[in-house]
Design an enzyme around this catalytic site. Structure first.
Site, PDB file in Angstrom:
ATOM      1  N   TYR A 158      45.924  41.055  46.242  1.00 12.24           N
ATOM      2  CA  TYR A 158      46.994  40.734  45.304  1.00 12.24           C
ATOM      3  C   TYR A 158      48.331  40.782  46.049  1.00 12.24           C
ATOM      4  O   TYR A 158      48.530  41.627  46.927  1.00 12.24           O
ATOM      5  CB  TYR A 158      47.023  41.754  44.169  1.00 12.24           C
ATOM      6  CG  TYR A 158      45.810  41.736  43.275  1.00 12.24           C
ATOM      7  CD1 TYR A 158      45.431  40.591  42.583  1.00 12.24           C
ATOM      8  CD2 TYR A 158      45.034  42.886  43.087  1.00 12.24           C
ATOM      9  CE1 TYR A 158      44.328  40.580  41.737  1.00 12.24           C
ATOM     10  CE2 TYR A 158      43.934  42.886  42.243  1.00 12.24           C
ATOM     11  CZ  TYR A 158      43.584  41.735  41.578  1.00 12.24           C
ATOM     12  OH  TYR A 158      42.496  41.722  40.743  1.00 12.24           O
ATOM     13  N   HIS A 180      34.416  31.798  39.509  1.00 12.76           N
ATOM     14  CA  HIS A 180      35.362  32.897  39.749  1.00 12.76           C
ATOM     15  C   HIS A 180      35.870  33.432  38.411  1.00 12.76           C
ATOM     16  O   HIS A 180      35.987  32.686  37.434  1.00 12.76           O
ATOM     17  CB  HIS A 180      36.537  32.372  40.589  1.00 12.76           C
ATOM     18  CG  HIS A 180      37.378  33.439  41.188  1.00 12.76           C
ATOM     19  ND1 HIS A 180      38.412  34.046  40.495  1.00 12.76           N
ATOM     20  CD2 HIS A 180      37.369  34.016  42.411  1.00 12.76           C
ATOM     21  CE1 HIS A 180      38.988  34.937  41.272  1.00 12.76           C
ATOM     22  NE2 HIS A 180      38.367  34.944  42.431  1.00 12.76           N
ATOM     23  N   ASP A 203      41.737  37.111  48.901  1.00 12.62           N
ATOM     24  CA  ASP A 203      42.751  37.867  49.643  1.00 12.62           C
ATOM     25  C   ASP A 203      43.412  38.848  48.692  1.00 12.62           C
ATOM     26  O   ASP A 203      43.220  38.769  47.474  1.00 12.62           O
ATOM     27  CB  ASP A 203      43.766  36.952  50.347  1.00 12.62           C
ATOM     28  CG  ASP A 203      44.580  36.101  49.397  1.00 12.62           C
ATOM     29  OD1 ASP A 203      45.528  35.470  49.875  1.00 12.62           O
ATOM     30  OD2 ASP A 203      44.277  36.049  48.190  1.00 12.62           O
ATOM     31  N   PHE A 238      39.898  42.868  43.905  1.00 10.20           N
ATOM     32  CA  PHE A 238      40.033  42.874  42.444  1.00 10.20           C
ATOM     33  C   PHE A 238      40.598  44.172  41.880  1.00 10.20           C
ATOM     34  O   PHE A 238      40.876  44.254  40.677  1.00 10.20           O
ATOM     35  CB  PHE A 238      38.701  42.540  41.747  1.00 10.20           C
ATOM     36  CG  PHE A 238      38.188  41.166  42.057  1.00 10.20           C
ATOM     37  CD1 PHE A 238      38.807  40.043  41.527  1.00 10.20           C
ATOM     38  CD2 PHE A 238      37.105  40.981  42.913  1.00 10.20           C
ATOM     39  CE1 PHE A 238      38.342  38.767  41.826  1.00 10.20           C
ATOM     40  CE2 PHE A 238      36.637  39.709  43.212  1.00 10.20           C
ATOM     41  CZ  PHE A 238      37.262  38.593  42.669  1.00 10.20           C
TER      42      PHE A 238
END
Length: 219
Positions: free
Chosen positions: A63, A182, A61, A74
């Protein structure tokens, strides 16, 4: 949504979940701060048309800090401090391809080359990670993945972390799947570092006669 995504996703807009989702997000925007700004909710689809999609990077989701989210997973606006996950992505980029760490976190140039930077959830309440999960966004973004799977001859799907890796069930075997831990500081050392996703992506694209991605970010 004015790109070529519109005709293939239009059927979603008539479904009950979409009405409920849009009502929820509108109500959230009235009573609190929601990221990204409304005009950038679908930035990933606007910047990367379906016809140009060659790579998908799937995030979770947006930031949730001030000024960070810009509708691309990202990625953060220029002038915003790099989040830890993006720092680790840049570390792996340098290790993989020898690219010096960029001075900013804006990944727009990747998106413009056909890298769909898609979050599973497209909005979030300020300061509250995962606050808009389970409201319907995942149904919509799963459909985006299905469309890519069905309509793109060959695509590289980069799946980082358990949440993204579960989505590989939506992807046909003719595509290339690159998966690892991740890039978060909590997990990057458990398989993200050393996974070489950028060179592996370009190798897969070359193997299918597709243009390579220039992973260097302009200063």
């Amino acid at each position: 949504m004015t790109t070529d995504w519109n005709p293939v996703l239009r059927g979603e807009f008539a479904k009950p979940y979409w009405h409920d989702l849009r009502a929820f997000v509108a109500a959230e925007r009235q009573r609190t701060i929601v990221y990204p700004p409304a005009a950038e909710e679908f930035a990933a689809l606007h910047l990367t048309p379906l016809a140009e999609t060659r790579v998908v990077i799937l995030g979770q989701d947006p930031y949730h800090g001030p000024g960070q989210a810009q509708g691309l997973c990202f990625s953060v606006r220029r002038g915003v401090s790099l989040p830890p996950s993006l720092v680790n992505i840049y570390t792996e980029l340098r290790s993989d391809l020898g690219i010096d760490t960029p001075r900013h976190g804006d990944l727009t140039s990747w998106a413009r080359q056909g890298v769909l930077l898609l979050n599973a959830t497209l909005t979030v309440r300020a300061g509250q990670a995962a606050s808009h999960q389970g409201k319907g966004w995942e149904t919509f973004t799963d459909e985006v993945l299905r469309v890519v799977d069905q309509r793109v001859e060959h695509c590289v799907f980069i799946l980082w972390g358990a949440s993204a890796r579960r989505k590989k069930a939506l992807v046909d075997a003719r595509h290339t799947i690159i998966e690892s831990a991740h890039p978060s500081p909590l997990s990057a050392s458990n398989g993200f570092f050393g996974s070489r996703p950028f060179s592996r992506t370009n190798a897969a694209l070359a193997g299918h006669g597709q243009a390579l991605i220039d992973w260097t970010l302009p200063s």
